[in-house]
Write a protein that holds these residues in place. Structure first.
Motif, short mmCIF file in Angstrom:
data_model
loop_
_atom_site.label_atom_id
_atom_site.label_comp_id
_atom_site.label_asym_id
_atom_site.label_seq_id
_atom_site.Cartn_x
_atom_site.Cartn_y
_atom_site.Cartn_z
N THR A 178 23.93 -31.72 -6.30
CA THR A 178 23.61 -30.33 -6.45
C THR A 178 23.53 -30.00 -8.07
N SER A 179 23.80 -31.05 -8.66
CA SER A 179 23.94 -30.75 -10.13
C SER A 179 22.50 -31.20 -10.75
N PRO A 180 21.99 -30.35 -11.68
CA PRO A 180 20.66 -30.56 -12.15
C PRO A 180 20.56 -31.91 -13.28
N ARG A 181 21.82 -32.30 -13.60
CA ARG A 181 21.85 -33.47 -14.62
C ARG A 181 21.35 -34.56 -13.85
N GLY B 146 16.47 -35.79 -10.54
CA GLY B 146 16.80 -34.33 -10.92
C GLY B 146 15.62 -33.57 -11.29
N PRO B 147 15.55 -32.37 -11.66
CA PRO B 147 14.55 -31.55 -11.95
C PRO B 147 13.53 -32.30 -12.79
#
Length: 303
Positions: free
Chosen positions: A271-274, A229-230
């Motif tokens: 697509t989720s940042p988690r 993730g990020p």
């Protein structure tokens, strides 16, 4: 050691809500499992007396226990009541229905906590583990099938080891004890191998000892992974997989560790940042991350 993987992508967010993501593609899953060379596929079914509460992750996980692979089936306990007759019968039915594909049957999931993925929020869960293990063992023996019956937890740092102490009735009976752990996911670590070795030793020497689980009973790593993730790169995921698996393998003889299963094959939702949505070795669109090739190589080297 034997290597496996949770063959799906469905997961839970920090609040315990399901992260469904894009639909699973069983054919692509099968191709990836073949490519990895895993011997075990881990799957989950949820038990509750409530109508419509049945959940499978991945859908019909037993379909992937083919071509030399066997099934590690987790039966999660989500029954709010205290009548365990249906629960014990459900475990027996899982053995009767899938016994020819089963390597192991895990009774409840992470019953030491009530956070994401844990069954501790259901008051009767510890009694469900004890009665469930005994019922499943008796049924497996009656059927004459070779399946390991066990239970698991996450790491417990409580000196009293209250959870495992409450399972002394089945400590000497279970065929294996499972550990779910996710180093460097929920809090950052500067020394992942050192932390992993410490957790493994603590689990064997403190947690399992508190339940009277003998050293001869195998320890199995039932869940381990690192979410991307990020700020959490694909390259670092591959590095952590390498570090953790080599550390586990290095402790296998001393601690009687017989299996390692990665969580998970596929992201719940890339697509989720988690990070909890991105534990997969491939994205939710089935694009391979570098950790996929790392794990495939490790399986080839260490199996």
């Amino acid at each position: 050691m034997t290597f496996g993987i949770y063959a799906g992508g469905l997961g839970a967010d920090p609040e315990g809500n399901a992260i469904p993501g894009p639909p699973e593609d069983p054919e692509r899953t099968a191709e990836l499992l073949d490519e990895l060379g895993v011997q075990l596929v881990r799957g989950y079914v949820l038990y509750s007396d409530a109508e419509g509460a049945h959940v499978e992750a991945p859908p019909a996980p037993w379909r992937h226990a083919v071509d030399g692979r066997r099934l590690d089936l987790v039966v999660c306990f989500h029954e709010p009541g205290d009548d365990l007759r249906g629960w014990c019968e459900f475990l027996r039915r899982m053995l009767r229905t899938h016994g020819d594909r089963l390597a192991t049957l895990q009774v409840a999931e992470e019953a030491n906590h009530d956070g994401p993925g844990g069954d501790a929020g259901y008051p009767a869960v510890r009694r469900a583990i004890v009665e469930g293990v005994l019922a499943a063992r008796a049924e497996a023996d009656r059927l004459g099938i070779d399946v390991g019956i066990g239970c698991n937890s996450t790491p417990i740092f409580d000196p009293e080891q209250e959870f495992w102490s409450s399972l002394k009735e089945i400590g000497p009976v279970i065929d294996y004890a499972g550990l779910d752990f996710f180093p460097d996911v929920f809090r950052p670590l500067t020394d992942v191998p050192g932390a992993v070795e410490s957790v493994l030793r603590g689990f064997r020497e403190q947690s399992l000892a508190a339940a009277g689980v003998p050293a001869t009973t195998p320890l199995r790593i039932t869940e381990n992974g690192w979410g991307t993730g990020p700020g959490r790169t694909y390259a670092r995921q591959a590095e952590v997989v390498e570090e953790v698996v080599h550390t586990v393998a290095g402790q296998a003889a001393a601690l009687n560790i017989t299996a390692y299963e990665h969580f998970a094959l596929r992201d719940a939702d890339s697509t989720s940042p988690r990070p909890m949505s991105q534990f997969g070795l491939v994205t939710s669109d089935y694009v391979r991350k570098p950790a996929f090739d790392t794990y495939r190589r490790l399986i080839s080297e260490l199996s």
